[in-house]
Design an enzyme around this catalytic site. Structure first.
Site, PDB file in Angstrom:
ATOM      1  N   LYS A 206       1.679  -2.951   8.917  1.00 18.10           N
ATOM      2  CA  LYS A 206       3.035  -2.272   8.757  1.00 18.10           C
ATOM      3  C   LYS A 206       4.367  -2.986   9.368  1.00 18.10           C
ATOM      4  CE  LYS A 206       4.693   2.296  10.103  1.00 18.10           C
ATOM      5  NZ  LYS A 206       4.471   3.639  10.787  1.00 18.10           N
TER       6      LYS A 206
ATOM      7  N   ASP B 248       5.030  14.840  13.389  1.00 19.49           N
ATOM      8  CA  ASP B 248       5.260  14.430  11.779  1.00 19.49           C
ATOM      9  C   ASP B 248       4.329  14.784  11.055  1.00 19.49           C
ATOM     10  OD1 ASP B 248       7.052  13.728   9.630  1.00 19.49           O
ATOM     11  OD2 ASP B 248       7.012  11.682   9.827  1.00 19.49           O
TER      12      ASP B 248
ATOM     13  N   LEU C 268       0.942  -1.177  -0.072  1.00 13.48           N
ATOM     14  CA  LEU C 268      -0.098  -0.157   0.152  1.00 13.48           C
ATOM     15  C   LEU C 268       0.926   1.353   0.033  1.00 13.48           C
ATOM     16  CD1 LEU C 268      -2.568  -1.111   2.705  1.00 13.48           C
ATOM     17  CD2 LEU C 268      -2.905  -0.835   0.239  1.00 13.48           C
ATOM     18  N   GLY C 269       2.087   1.039   0.683  1.00 11.74           N
ATOM     19  CA  GLY C 269       2.885   2.374   0.810  1.00 11.74           C
ATOM     20  C   GLY C 269       4.193   2.071   1.280  1.00 11.74           C
ATOM     21  N   SER C 270       5.271   2.986   1.363  1.00 10.89           N
ATOM     22  CA  SER C 270       6.416   2.610   2.069  1.00 10.89           C
ATOM     23  C   SER C 270       6.776   3.924   2.539  1.00 10.89           C
ATOM     24  CB  SER C 270       7.568   2.158   1.000  1.00 10.89           C
ATOM     25  OG  SER C 270       7.304   0.844   0.385  1.00 10.89           O
ATOM     26  N   GLY C 271       7.594   3.611   3.692  1.00 14.02           N
ATOM     27  CA  GLY C 271       8.162   4.925   4.412  1.00 14.02           C
ATOM     28  C   GLY C 271       9.527   4.783   4.557  1.00 14.02           C
TER      29      GLY C 271
ATOM     30  N   PHE D 219      10.898   3.762   7.290  1.00 18.30           N
ATOM     31  CA  PHE D 219      11.116   2.912   8.261  1.00 18.30           C
ATOM     32  C   PHE D 219      10.242   1.640   8.044  1.00 18.30           C
ATOM     33  CE2 PHE D 219      11.616   6.614  10.197  1.00 18.30           C
ATOM     34  CZ  PHE D 219      13.031   6.796  10.503  1.00 18.30           C
ATOM     35  N   ALA D 220       9.495   1.567   7.168  1.00 11.41           N
ATOM     36  CA  ALA D 220       8.175   0.633   7.040  1.00 11.41           C
ATOM     37  C   ALA D 220       7.952   0.421   5.590  1.00 11.41           C
ATOM     38  CB  ALA D 220       6.926   0.932   7.998  1.00 11.41           C
TER      39      ALA D 220
HETATM   40  P1  ATP Z   1       7.862   7.997   7.158  1.00 13.25           P
HETATM   41  O1  ATP Z   1       8.800   7.748   6.282  1.00 13.25           O
HETATM   42  O2  ATP Z   1       6.888   8.968   6.942  1.00 13.25           O
HETATM   43  O3  ATP Z   1       8.287   7.899   8.665  1.00 13.25           O
HETATM   44  P2  ATP Z   1       6.909   5.227   7.917  1.00 13.25           P
HETATM   45  O4  ATP Z   1       7.909   4.378   7.523  1.00 13.25           O
HETATM   46  O5  ATP Z   1       6.748   5.466   9.565  1.00 13.25           O
HETATM   47  O6  ATP Z   1       6.908   6.598   6.928  1.00 13.25           O
HETATM   48  P3  ATP Z   1       3.984   5.314   7.386  1.00 13.25           P
HETATM   49  O7  ATP Z   1       4.142   6.492   7.130  1.00 13.25           O
HETATM   50  O8  ATP Z   1       3.415   4.978   8.683  1.00 13.25           O
HETATM   51  O9  ATP Z   1       5.470   4.609   7.416  1.00 13.25           O
HETATM   52  O10 ATP Z   1       3.503   4.248   6.178  1.00 13.25           O
HETATM   53  C1  ATP Z   1       4.039   4.372   4.915  1.00 13.25           C
HETATM   54  C2  ATP Z   1       2.652   4.607   3.926  1.00 13.25           C
HETATM   55  O11 ATP Z   1       2.033   3.354   3.896  1.00 13.25           O
HETATM   56  C3  ATP Z   1       2.042   5.766   4.098  1.00 13.25           C
HETATM   57  O12 ATP Z   1       2.469   6.945   3.355  1.00 13.25           O
HETATM   58  C4  ATP Z   1       0.809   5.250   3.098  1.00 13.25           C
HETATM   59  O13 ATP Z   1       0.802   5.564   1.936  1.00 13.25           O
HETATM   60  C5  ATP Z   1       0.789   3.766   3.525  1.00 13.25           C
HETATM   61  N1  ATP Z   1       0.004   3.456   4.789  1.00 13.25           N
HETATM   62  C6  ATP Z   1       0.456   3.697   6.107  1.00 13.25           C
HETATM   63  N2  ATP Z   1      -0.540   3.285   7.156  1.00 13.25           N
HETATM   64  C7  ATP Z   1      -1.750   2.945   6.266  1.00 13.25           C
HETATM   65  C8  ATP Z   1      -2.781   2.251   6.458  1.00 13.25           C
HETATM   66  N3  ATP Z   1      -3.415   1.995   8.002  1.00 13.25           N
HETATM   67  N4  ATP Z   1      -3.751   2.010   5.617  1.00 13.25           N
HETATM   68  C9  ATP Z   1      -3.302   2.138   4.247  1.00 13.25           C
HETATM   69  N5  ATP Z   1      -2.068   2.619   3.944  1.00 13.25           N
HETATM   70  C10 ATP Z   1      -1.130   3.124   5.119  1.00 13.25           C
END
Ligand code: ATP
Length: 361
Positions: A42, A139, A19-22, A24-25
């Site tokens: 996640k 954030d 669904l997505g990446s950040g 860390f995740a």
């Molecule tokens: P960042 O780099 O911003 O710190 P992160 O690694 O902590 O990100 P998240 O921001 O929690 O990760 O999630 C990464 C992506 O995954 C989000 O931008 C979103 O597109 C998708 N995502 C996160 N949580 C959900 C959810 N509950 N339902 C659907 N998509 C989600």
């Protein structure tokens, strides 16, 4: 203390599409085997040892989990379950399927201020609830403001990503230089004691962008952006704000305030006449003013392009590094790691990186 289940997540959930990446995740759609219900999983990699630069400290994950467990609000993503294996932690979250608010808005032909305010109100309600529990998100940015269902007549805002969130304890002095340069408050930059007011600055920046398609402090480089924040170098250029009401500008001006004690709180924002008009004249003003859609679309397209570019650049670089080091030819596990490693690969100004290891109480 949060419960991290030691069972294998795949025994309970079928793992689906990304669904997505950040940083860390990696977030994937998961389907609960027992009920058929879909959630968002996640997947976060745990740091193997203190010397390792890959993954996150378990304590930082515990903090994210504890905060998510403490907040149940219609505008905040819900945490259902947590699984832990040797290498990773998996958060089972409510599936937020409507995408990012900014993408939803960018698809429209035009948007009145009064329509944009409906979203702002929900963001402020979620934030007000968080702050009432002495928790700051730290954030807030467009990527972390999502919609539960964009096809609904009144789509519901969901705040996500509590990876940098902090719960303040009585008398605690908390400093952190983590965050995203465009959205961080001056006190974050200056490594000064923080409060929930840090989020209110980010709300000021997000509102400014939403109305004009312009980022108030954005420079050519991150260093320039940070300089602009430190000298409060922003203005309402007529060419971008010609359709904006004076109430909206007043709202922003009361948030982009250097002294954190003088910034509006979320509660105060909800009572500001731009959000809650009292007179008929104020209602009419909001209905006459609209967001600068042409420029907003441009901003959003640039933002998405930059996100994809950064992701590809970081992954490529990491894969190259790993292949050089290990002589391995299997890129698959690296793809999940690359985001966790991104911090090390980037060359942003000194400590102002989006990371979780720089906080101190
Ligand atoms: P960042 O780099 O911003 O710190 P992160 O690694 O902590 O990100 P998240 O921001 O929690 O990760 O999630 C990464 C992506 O995954 C989000 O931008 C979103 O597109 C998708 N995502 C996160 N949580 C959900 C959810 N509950 N339902 C659907 N998509 C989600």
């Amino acid at each position: 203390m949060a419960v991290f289940k030691p069972e294998n997540v795949e025994d309970f959930y079928e793992i689906g599409e990304v669904l997505g990446s950040g940083h860390f995740a990696q977030v994937r759609q998961v389907r609960e085997r027992a009920t058929g219900t879909c959630w968002a999983g996640k997947f976060l990699k745990i740091r193997k040892n203190t010397c390792s630069r890959l993954g996150l400290d378990r304590s930082s994950l515990e903090q994210e989990v504890e905060i998510l467990q403490a907040v149940q609000h219609p505008n905040i993503v819900t945490l259902k379950d947590v699984f832990e294996s040797r290498a990773e932690v998996v958060l089972i979250l409510e599936l937020v399927s409507g995408g990012e608010l900014f993408d939803f808005i960018a698809e429209k032909e035009n948007l009145l201020e009064s329509e944009a305010i409906e979203f702002m109100k929900q963001i402020l309600e979620g934030l007000g609830f968080l702050h009432s529990k002495n928790i700051a998100h730290f954030d807030l940015k467009p990527e972390n403001i999502m919609l539960s269902d964009k096809a609904a007549p009144h789509p519901n805002i969901k705040l996500i990503d509590f990876g940098l969130a902090h719960r303040f304890h009585q008398g605690e002095e908390y400093r952190s230089t983590s965050g995203t340069p465009q959205y961080i408050a001056p006190e974050v930059m200056n490594s000064e004691p923080l409060s929930t007011a840090g989020d209110m600055w980010s709300i000021g920046v997000i509102t400014y962008i939403l109305l004009s398609g312009l980022s108030p402090f954005q420079g050519e480089t991150d260093a320039e952006t940070l300089r602009n924040i430190s000298v409060m170098n922003y203005e309402f250029a007529a060419q971008y704000f010609s359709m904006t009401s004076s109430m909206a500008k007043d709202f922003i001006q009361k948030l982009l305030v250097k002294n954190l004690n003088d910034r509006m709180t979320a509660e105060e924002c909800l009572l500001h006449p731009w959000i809650k008009p009292i007179t008929r004249k104020q209602v009419a003003k909001r209905n006459r003013s609209s967001i600068n859609m042409k420029n907003f679309k441009k901003f959003n397209a640039r933002r998405k392009w930059k996100m994809s570019y950064n992701m590809v650049w970081m992954c490529n670089r990491l894969v190259r590094l790993k292949l050089l080091c290990k002589g391995s030819s299997d890129p698959d596990p690296l793809q999940r790691q690359c985001e966790s490693d991104a911090e090390d690969a980037e060359s942003k100004p000194a400590s102002l990186l989006r990371r979780r290891l720089s906080s101190s109480s």
